[in-house]
Design a protein around this motif. Sequence first.
Motif, mmCIF file in Angstrom:
data_model
loop_
_atom_site.group_PDB
_atom_site.id
_atom_site.type_symbol
_atom_site.label_atom_id
_atom_site.label_comp_id
_atom_site.label_asym_id
_atom_site.label_seq_id
_atom_site.Cartn_x
_atom_site.Cartn_y
_atom_site.Cartn_z
ATOM 1 N N GLY A 63 10.774 43.682 -21.225
ATOM 2 C CA GLY A 63 11.187 42.337 -21.382
ATOM 3 C C GLY A 63 10.596 41.983 -22.623
ATOM 4 N N TYR A 64 10.721 40.664 -23.117
ATOM 5 C CA TYR A 64 9.992 40.178 -24.241
ATOM 6 C C TYR A 64 9.598 38.577 -23.978
ATOM 7 N N THR A 65 8.347 38.207 -24.541
ATOM 8 C CA THR A 65 7.896 36.993 -24.403
ATOM 9 C C THR A 65 7.904 36.190 -26.032
ATOM 10 N N VAL A 66 8.379 35.200 -25.782
ATOM 11 C CA VAL A 66 8.376 34.144 -26.959
ATOM 12 C C VAL A 66 7.616 33.094 -26.804
ATOM 13 N N SER A 67 6.687 32.884 -27.704
ATOM 14 C CA SER A 67 5.533 31.803 -27.549
ATOM 15 C C SER A 67 5.750 30.661 -28.685
ATOM 16 N N ASN A 68 5.676 29.295 -28.401
ATOM 17 C CA ASN A 68 5.756 28.650 -29.863
ATOM 18 C C ASN A 68 4.567 27.291 -29.410
ATOM 19 N N THR A 69 3.666 27.278 -30.331
ATOM 20 C CA THR A 69 2.671 26.191 -29.837
ATOM 21 C C THR A 69 2.522 25.451 -30.974
ATOM 22 N N VAL A 70 2.338 23.890 -30.556
ATOM 23 C CA VAL A 70 2.251 23.037 -31.366
ATOM 24 C C VAL A 70 0.835 22.088 -31.190
ATOM 25 N N GLN A 71 0.351 21.532 -32.273
ATOM 26 C CA GLN A 71 -0.801 20.622 -32.061
ATOM 27 C C GLN A 71 -0.244 19.387 -32.400
ATOM 28 N N VAL A 72 -0.596 18.446 -31.542
ATOM 29 C CA VAL A 72 -0.159 17.013 -31.378
ATOM 30 C C VAL A 72 -1.290 16.192 -31.546
ATOM 31 N N THR A 73 -1.073 15.449 -32.542
ATOM 32 C CA THR A 73 -2.213 14.141 -32.828
ATOM 33 C C THR A 73 -1.720 12.840 -32.028
ATOM 34 N N VAL A 74 -2.428 12.459 -31.071
ATOM 35 C CA VAL A 74 -2.023 11.150 -30.558
ATOM 36 C C VAL A 74 -2.990 10.088 -30.744
ATOM 37 N N ARG A 75 -2.542 8.991 -31.557
ATOM 38 C CA ARG A 75 -3.424 8.051 -32.108
ATOM 39 C C ARG A 75 -3.521 6.880 -31.042
ATOM 40 N N ASP A 76 -2.734 6.913 -29.873
ATOM 41 C CA ASP A 76 -3.129 5.927 -28.556
ATOM 42 C C ASP A 76 -3.522 6.762 -27.672
ATOM 43 N N VAL A 77 -4.782 6.902 -27.512
ATOM 44 C CA VAL A 77 -5.386 7.666 -26.458
ATOM 45 C C VAL A 77 -4.912 7.198 -24.910
ATOM 46 N N ASP A 78 -4.788 5.996 -24.863
ATOM 47 C CA ASP A 78 -4.220 5.407 -23.314
ATOM 48 C C ASP A 78 -2.774 6.089 -22.985
ATOM 49 N N ARG A 79 -2.183 6.816 -24.049
ATOM 50 C CA ARG A 79 -0.792 7.201 -23.612
ATOM 51 C C ARG A 79 -0.641 8.446 -23.473
ATOM 52 N N VAL A 80 -1.828 9.529 -23.636
ATOM 53 C CA VAL A 80 -2.008 10.708 -23.443
ATOM 54 C C VAL A 80 -1.362 11.360 -22.155
ATOM 55 N N GLY A 81 -1.761 10.837 -21.002
ATOM 56 C CA GLY A 81 -0.859 11.093 -19.827
ATOM 57 C C GLY A 81 0.387 10.912 -19.917
ATOM 58 N N GLU A 82 0.886 9.867 -20.395
ATOM 59 C CA GLU A 82 2.272 9.577 -20.441
ATOM 60 C C GLU A 82 3.132 10.481 -21.410
ATOM 61 N N LEU A 83 2.412 11.127 -22.372
ATOM 62 C CA LEU A 83 3.013 12.181 -23.310
ATOM 63 C C LEU A 83 3.352 13.258 -22.636
ATOM 64 N N ILE A 84 1.886 13.637 -21.948
ATOM 65 C CA ILE A 84 1.885 15.000 -21.262
ATOM 66 C C ILE A 84 3.309 14.909 -20.197
ATOM 67 N N ASP A 85 3.365 14.098 -19.502
ATOM 68 C CA ASP A 85 4.358 13.968 -18.290
ATOM 69 C C ASP A 85 5.929 14.078 -19.334
#
Length: 245
Positions: A116-138
């Motif tokens: 089979g084959y694996t495809v991976s796509n990774t992004v780096q996200v800058t979050v400017r409101d650290v209080d909302r990191v958990g919400e963004l992860i969800d």
Amino acid sequence: MTRSRTIAALAAAVAMLVLGSACFQAQVEEGGETASFISVTGTGEVRAEPDIATVSTGVEVRAQSVAEARARAANAANAVVAALLAEGVEEGDIRTVDFYIYPEYDYRDETPRVSGYTVSNTVQVTVRDVDRVGELIDAVAAAGGDAVRFNGISFAREDPSALAREARELAIADARAKAEQLAELTGVSLGSVVSVAETSWAAPLVGLSPEAEFAVQDSAATSIQPGTSAVTVSVQAVWAIEEDE
């Protein structure tokens, strides 16, 4: 030898030494003049709450063919980016940092075969409101489903220069206090500064802080605690020892 030439010679000698909290005496060759100095290392640290977070996330999909894996990964990645934008992340704060396609092999037979084959796509996200990191992860986890991957979180100060200046002041004060104590303990008088060098500067905390909590449950929100970030500055300073007149 003039005093200025003596100090210059001392500075050259100091550059060849591994400096620490100690009192040194250097012999200046010209004229056989002897001069003494005190060399110390001072450290200053300033801690503050981070005001920016960097989240590494993306998708990974395995399928029987490259076409199927790529299509499923594209759909999942698009859903992740859409969720980030919907949560208020600026498009310029989302950056692709890794994309690859590679075959999976079955080694059970004597000759490995592609399974089979694996495809991976990774992004780096800058979050400017650290209080909302958990919400963004969800939001990302809900949008990307089982294809979502989280590779790490880091916290920092977007502009650490003010903290660095404060830490530098503390480092100089620490060095002066040590030099004054050494002079007092050895019964000498502290003279002028011969040289000062900043030897290290540690940027704000990189990586998830020791205090951080990262827990994902089916029915609970993700808890992220950024802790504090630190800026540390070290200086090596040399003071001449005044000779009694």
